[in-house]
Write a protein that holds these residues in place. Sequence first.
Motif, short mmCIF file in Angstrom:
data_model
loop_
_atom_site.label_atom_id
_atom_site.label_comp_id
_atom_site.label_asym_id
_atom_site.label_seq_id
_atom_site.Cartn_x
_atom_site.Cartn_y
_atom_site.Cartn_z
N CYS A 43 0.84 -1.19 0.00
CA CYS A 43 0.00 0.00 0.00
C CYS A 43 0.89 1.26 0.00
O CYS A 43 1.63 1.50 0.95
N PRO A 44 0.80 2.08 -1.06
CA PRO A 44 1.66 3.27 -1.11
C PRO A 44 1.31 4.31 -0.05
O PRO A 44 2.15 5.14 0.32
N ALA A 45 0.08 4.29 0.44
CA ALA A 45 -0.33 5.25 1.46
C ALA A 45 -0.17 4.71 2.88
O ALA A 45 -0.50 5.41 3.84
N GLN A 46 0.29 3.47 3.00
CA GLN A 46 0.49 2.83 4.29
C GLN A 46 -0.78 2.86 5.15
O GLN A 46 -0.76 3.23 6.32
N VAL A 47 -1.86 2.45 4.51
CA VAL A 47 -3.16 2.42 5.18
C VAL A 47 -3.23 1.29 6.20
O VAL A 47 -3.88 1.43 7.24
N ASP A 53 -1.52 -7.57 17.97
CA ASP A 53 -1.84 -8.74 17.15
C ASP A 53 -3.04 -8.49 16.24
O ASP A 53 -3.73 -9.41 15.84
N LYS A 54 -3.27 -7.25 15.90
CA LYS A 54 -4.43 -6.90 15.08
C LYS A 54 -4.04 -5.92 13.99
O LYS A 54 -3.22 -5.04 14.21
N ILE A 55 -4.63 -6.07 12.82
CA ILE A 55 -4.36 -5.13 11.73
C ILE A 55 -5.39 -4.00 11.78
O ILE A 55 -6.58 -4.24 12.01
N THR A 56 -4.91 -2.79 11.61
CA THR A 56 -5.81 -1.64 11.59
C THR A 56 -5.80 -1.05 10.18
O THR A 56 -4.83 -1.17 9.45
N VAL A 57 -6.89 -0.41 9.84
CA VAL A 57 -7.05 0.17 8.50
C VAL A 57 -7.37 1.65 8.65
O VAL A 57 -8.44 2.01 9.13
N ALA A 58 -6.46 2.49 8.21
CA ALA A 58 -6.69 3.94 8.24
C ALA A 58 -7.23 4.34 6.86
O ALA A 58 -6.54 4.95 6.05
N PHE A 59 -8.49 3.98 6.61
CA PHE A 59 -9.09 4.15 5.28
C PHE A 59 -9.16 5.61 4.84
O PHE A 59 -9.27 5.90 3.65
N GLU A 60 -9.06 6.53 5.77
CA GLU A 60 -9.19 7.95 5.44
C GLU A 60 -8.08 8.42 4.48
O GLU A 60 -8.26 9.35 3.73
N GLY A 61 -6.93 7.75 4.52
CA GLY A 61 -5.81 8.14 3.67
C GLY A 61 -5.64 7.28 2.43
O GLY A 61 -4.63 7.37 1.75
N CYS A 62 -6.64 6.47 2.12
CA CYS A 62 -6.56 5.55 0.98
C CYS A 62 -6.49 6.32 -0.34
O CYS A 62 -7.23 7.28 -0.56
N LEU A 63 -5.59 5.90 -1.23
CA LEU A 63 -5.43 6.52 -2.54
C LEU A 63 -6.34 5.90 -3.60
O LEU A 63 -6.32 6.32 -4.75
N GLU A 64 -7.11 4.89 -3.21
CA GLU A 64 -8.06 4.22 -4.09
C GLU A 64 -7.37 3.60 -5.31
O GLU A 64 -7.94 3.56 -6.40
N CYS A 65 -6.17 3.11 -5.13
CA CYS A 65 -5.44 2.50 -6.25
C CYS A 65 -5.84 1.04 -6.44
O CYS A 65 -5.62 0.47 -7.50
#
Length: 93
Positions: A43-47, A53-65
């Motif tokens: 992920c180029p935006a490091q979302v 032990d959990k993955i988090t998703v910072a969808f606010e910075g997603c580049l929609e690639c």
Amino acid sequence: MKIEDKLYLDRFKPDEQSHLIIIDQEKCRTTCVAQNRPCTHFCPAQVYKWEEDKITVAFEGCLECGACRIGCPFSNIDWRYPRGGFGVQYKFG
């Protein structure tokens, strides 16, 4: 110009609900760890980020690639475009 500088030029209008869903957290915890957690690399935006032990998703910075829906070897990410009017607004195409 560095990629970080170009990313800074993008503007985001984040939605309240995520358009990136981890389908099965347990699969990430048990299987992805053995493969060096690929979503944290492509992920180029490091979302995607591992916290304890959990993955988090910072969808606010997603580049929609869409790299995450293709790059996840387990098809464990439900990727959709944000709702209309939300998401990234590119300045230079």
